[in-house]
Design an enzyme around this catalytic site. Structure first.
Site, PDB file in Angstrom:
ATOM      1  N   SER A  32       6.284   1.041   5.067  1.00  0.00           N
ATOM      2  CA  SER A  32       5.966  -0.345   5.418  1.00  0.00           C
ATOM      3  C   SER A  32       5.330  -1.059   4.225  1.00  0.00           C
ATOM      4  O   SER A  32       5.128  -2.267   4.266  1.00  0.00           O
ATOM      5  CB  SER A  32       5.019  -0.382   6.621  1.00  0.00           C
ATOM      6  OG  SER A  32       3.805   0.270   6.296  1.00  0.00           O
ATOM      7  N   CYS A  38     -14.923  27.058   4.521  1.00  0.00           N
ATOM      8  CA  CYS A  38     -14.974  27.591   3.157  1.00  0.00           C
ATOM      9  C   CYS A  38     -15.863  28.846   3.159  1.00  0.00           C
ATOM     10  O   CYS A  38     -16.694  29.038   4.059  1.00  0.00           O
ATOM     11  CB  CYS A  38     -15.570  26.525   2.237  1.00  0.00           C
ATOM     12  SG  CYS A  38     -15.662  27.013   0.506  1.00  0.00           S
ATOM     13  N   CYS A  62     -18.298  29.120   1.459  1.00  0.00           N
ATOM     14  CA  CYS A  62     -19.677  28.617   1.352  1.00  0.00           C
ATOM     15  C   CYS A  62     -20.205  28.118   2.700  1.00  0.00           C
ATOM     16  O   CYS A  62     -21.361  27.710   2.797  1.00  0.00           O
ATOM     17  CB  CYS A  62     -19.775  27.517   0.290  1.00  0.00           C
ATOM     18  SG  CYS A  62     -19.135  25.910   0.825  1.00  0.00           S
ATOM     19  N   ASP A  87       3.962  16.125   3.729  1.00  0.00           N
ATOM     20  CA  ASP A  87       4.609  17.177   4.524  1.00  0.00           C
ATOM     21  C   ASP A  87       5.396  18.199   3.710  1.00  0.00           C
ATOM     22  O   ASP A  87       5.881  19.190   4.262  1.00  0.00           O
ATOM     23  CB  ASP A  87       5.521  16.552   5.600  1.00  0.00           C
ATOM     24  CG  ASP A  87       6.525  15.534   5.022  1.00  0.00           C
ATOM     25  OD1 ASP A  87       6.966  15.737   3.870  1.00  0.00           O
ATOM     26  OD2 ASP A  87       6.868  14.579   5.728  1.00  0.00           O
ATOM     27  N   HIS A 119      -0.176  11.035  -2.267  1.00  0.00           N
ATOM     28  CA  HIS A 119      -1.299  11.193  -1.330  1.00  0.00           C
ATOM     29  C   HIS A 119      -1.645  12.654  -1.076  1.00  0.00           C
ATOM     30  O   HIS A 119      -2.254  12.982  -0.069  1.00  0.00           O
ATOM     31  CB  HIS A 119      -0.980  10.494   0.008  1.00  0.00           C
ATOM     32  CG  HIS A 119      -1.022   8.990  -0.075  1.00  0.00           C
ATOM     33  ND1 HIS A 119      -0.429   8.164   0.858  1.00  0.00           N
ATOM     34  CD2 HIS A 119      -1.588   8.162  -0.979  1.00  0.00           C
ATOM     35  CE1 HIS A 119      -0.638   6.897   0.526  1.00  0.00           C
ATOM     36  NE2 HIS A 119      -1.339   6.867  -0.585  1.00  0.00           N
ATOM     37  N   CYS A 134     -12.666  22.459  -0.476  1.00  0.00           N
ATOM     38  CA  CYS A 134     -14.063  22.276  -0.072  1.00  0.00           C
ATOM     39  C   CYS A 134     -14.647  21.119  -0.878  1.00  0.00           C
ATOM     40  O   CYS A 134     -14.637  21.170  -2.113  1.00  0.00           O
ATOM     41  CB  CYS A 134     -14.881  23.543  -0.320  1.00  0.00           C
ATOM     42  SG  CYS A 134     -16.613  23.321   0.137  1.00  0.00           S
ATOM     43  N   CYS A 163     -18.063  22.696  -2.770  1.00  0.00           N
ATOM     44  CA  CYS A 163     -18.026  23.612  -3.921  1.00  0.00           C
ATOM     45  C   CYS A 163     -16.667  23.576  -4.631  1.00  0.00           C
ATOM     46  O   CYS A 163     -16.462  24.289  -5.596  1.00  0.00           O
ATOM     47  CB  CYS A 163     -18.372  25.032  -3.497  1.00  0.00           C
ATOM     48  SG  CYS A 163     -17.061  25.845  -2.558  1.00  0.00           S
ATOM     49  N   ALA A 178      17.131   6.309   7.311  1.00  0.00           N
ATOM     50  CA  ALA A 178      17.248   6.870   5.969  1.00  0.00           C
ATOM     51  C   ALA A 178      18.405   7.859   5.879  1.00  0.00           C
ATOM     52  O   ALA A 178      19.163   7.860   4.896  1.00  0.00           O
ATOM     53  CB  ALA A 178      15.938   7.544   5.585  1.00  0.00           C
TER      54      ALA A 178
HETATM   55  P1  OAD Z   1       4.269   3.453   8.012  1.00  0.00           P
HETATM   56  O1  OAD Z   1       4.123   4.092   9.331  1.00  0.00           O
HETATM   57  O2  OAD Z   1       3.321   2.358   7.660  1.00  0.00           O
HETATM   58  O3  OAD Z   1       5.744   2.871   7.847  1.00  0.00           O
HETATM   59  C1  OAD Z   1       6.875   3.615   8.163  1.00  0.00           C
HETATM   60  C2  OAD Z   1       8.105   2.796   7.822  1.00  0.00           C
HETATM   61  O4  OAD Z   1       9.243   3.599   8.042  1.00  0.00           O
HETATM   62  C3  OAD Z   1       8.276   1.518   8.655  1.00  0.00           C
HETATM   63  O5  OAD Z   1       8.548   0.424   7.795  1.00  0.00           O
HETATM   64  C4  OAD Z   1       9.506   1.828   9.538  1.00  0.00           C
HETATM   65  O6  OAD Z   1      10.283   0.666   9.794  1.00  0.00           O
HETATM   66  C5  OAD Z   1      10.250   2.810   8.669  1.00  0.00           C
HETATM   67  N1  OAD Z   1      11.128   3.749   9.403  1.00  0.00           N
HETATM   68  C6  OAD Z   1      10.972   4.258  10.649  1.00  0.00           C
HETATM   69  N2  OAD Z   1      11.951   5.109  10.942  1.00  0.00           N
HETATM   70  C7  OAD Z   1      12.759   5.166   9.854  1.00  0.00           C
HETATM   71  C8  OAD Z   1      13.949   5.880   9.525  1.00  0.00           C
HETATM   72  N3  OAD Z   1      14.522   6.735  10.387  1.00  0.00           N
HETATM   73  N4  OAD Z   1      14.498   5.677   8.296  1.00  0.00           N
HETATM   74  C9  OAD Z   1      13.925   4.822   7.417  1.00  0.00           C
HETATM   75  N5  OAD Z   1      12.818   4.128   7.674  1.00  0.00           N
HETATM   76  C10 OAD Z   1      12.225   4.288   8.870  1.00  0.00           C
HETATM   77  O7  OAD Z   1       4.236   4.634   6.927  1.00  0.00           O
HETATM   78  P2  OAD Z   1       3.946   4.544   5.361  1.00  0.00           P
HETATM   79  O8  OAD Z   1       4.422   3.269   4.798  1.00  0.00           O
HETATM   80  O9  OAD Z   1       4.445   5.794   4.762  1.00  0.00           O
HETATM   81  O10 OAD Z   1      -1.754   7.022   3.964  1.00  0.00           O
HETATM   82  O11 OAD Z   1       2.372   4.575   5.357  1.00  0.00           O
HETATM   83  C11 OAD Z   1       1.729   4.570   4.110  1.00  0.00           C
HETATM   84  C12 OAD Z   1       0.420   5.292   4.208  1.00  0.00           C
HETATM   85  O12 OAD Z   1      -0.316   4.785   5.334  1.00  0.00           O
HETATM   86  C13 OAD Z   1       0.527   6.763   4.515  1.00  0.00           C
HETATM   87  O13 OAD Z   1       0.818   7.549   3.377  1.00  0.00           O
HETATM   88  C14 OAD Z   1      -0.822   7.065   5.053  1.00  0.00           C
HETATM   89  C15 OAD Z   1      -0.969   5.898   5.994  1.00  0.00           C
HETATM   90  O14 OAD Z   1      -2.254   5.493   6.287  1.00  0.00           O
HETATM   91  C16 OAD Z   1      -2.980   7.536   4.080  1.00  0.00           C
HETATM   92  O15 OAD Z   1      -3.364   8.081   5.094  1.00  0.00           O
HETATM   93  C17 OAD Z   1      -3.829   7.364   2.856  1.00  0.00           C
END
Ligand code: OAD
Length: 249
Positions: free
Chosen positions: A193, A152, A154, A108, A123, A131, A134, A236
């Site tokens: 997580s 694109c 192309c 983001d 990520h 694209c 190309c 957080a």
């Molecule tokens: P998740 O959705 O798996 O986990 C989010 C975590 O944030 C959980 O452990 C929540 O308890 C915690 N959480 C929620 N609200 C919060 C807050 N206000 N303050 C602190 N913590 C909070 O997201 P990610 O672990 O980031 O990748 O997921 C990892 C990857 O899975 C992403 O980058 C994405 C996804 O699939 C790809 O798409 C390749």
């Protein structure tokens, strides 16, 4: 929370101030308070979109228009989002020389918007379209408008320059993240997580290299109790604000 310390936030602040070479690893949870949904859990993106149908490279190559249903939502939501107190808190910690880098799984751009300078985007980032035929790249804002599928020159459908399941981590980000993990004194893991590989290996690499691992998350994760030394339960923004307060006293 670890037993022994009367106030775990003060204990974590002491660690950060003492070692002054902390690195943060962030996930979707840090952006929840900016209005961006996380992935897992009842309100998460994967409750609405099956990742096997919407978030793999294979799914994109097979049916990019379908995958853009989800991508459009992500690009719109992230485009309107602003950094929250947690992103700003991390930037302030970098400014003070306490945190030296942020490794983020988020796409983001909110760490940069908050003022963090050394951000490793593990990520990728939604700001750019690519694209896959190309390899031409475009800024998203110049090529995408809501309700459309960006093309694109192309003629092929563009993909955001983010890592879908089945794609490798950009090599430079992977190298830099592992180097940061191997050499930091404290790894602060915020809002992830830790279920997605290889990002979930970063805390283990840091720990095995001698770093203390501080986790900020309202919930238990796969790291809590094993890799994590101090678990600060809470949002957080709240925890980081209290941490900044503790570092100032
Ligand atoms: P998740 O959705 O798996 O986990 C989010 C975590 O944030 C959980 O452990 C929540 O308890 C915690 N959480 C929620 N609200 C919060 C807050 N206000 N303050 C602190 N913590 C909070 O997201 P990610 O672990 O980031 O990748 O997921 C990892 C990857 O899975 C992403 O980058 C994405 C996804 O699939 C790809 O798409 C390749």
């Amino acid at each position: 929370m670890r037993a022994g310390g009367s106030d775990p936030i003060r204990e974590a602040a002491r660690l950060l101030a003492g070692r002054r070479n902390a690195v943060a690893l962030t996930g979707a949870g840090i952006s929840v308070e900016s209005g961006i949904p996380s992935f897992r859990g009842a309100q998460g993106m994967w409750a609405k979109y099956d990742p096997m149908e919407y978030a793999t490279l294979h799914a994109f190559m097979r049916n990019p228009r379908k995958v853009w249903e989800m991508l459009s939502e992500m690009v719109s939501v992230c485009g309107f989002a602003a950094p929250n107190a947690a992103h700003k808190g991390l930037a302030a910690l970098e400014e003070r020389g306490v945190v030296r880098a942020v490794i983020t799984q988020n796409v983001d751009g909110l760490h940069q918007a908050a003022g963090s300078r050394r951000v490793i985007e593990y990520h990728g980032n939604l700001d750019e379209l690519l694209c896959v035929y190309c390899w031409k790249r475009y800024p998203t804002r110049l090529r995408w408008t809501p309700g459309t599928v960006p093309l694109c020159d192309c003629g092929e459908i563009l993909k955001p320059n983010v890592v879908l399941f089945g794609e490798p981590i950009p090599w430079l980000a992977q190298e830099q993240a592992e180097e940061e993990a191997r050499t930091c004194g404290v790894l602060v893991v915020i809002g992830t997580s830790a279920q997605v590989s290889p990002a979930c290996d970063i805390p283990r690499i840091a720990k095995e290299s001698g770093a203390a691992v501080v986790e900020i998350n309202p919930e238990e994760t796969s790291l809590s109790g094993h890799v994590t030394d101090i678990h600060l339960r809470g949002s957080a923004s709240e925890v980081l604000q209290r941490m900044l307060g503790a570092l100032s006293t």
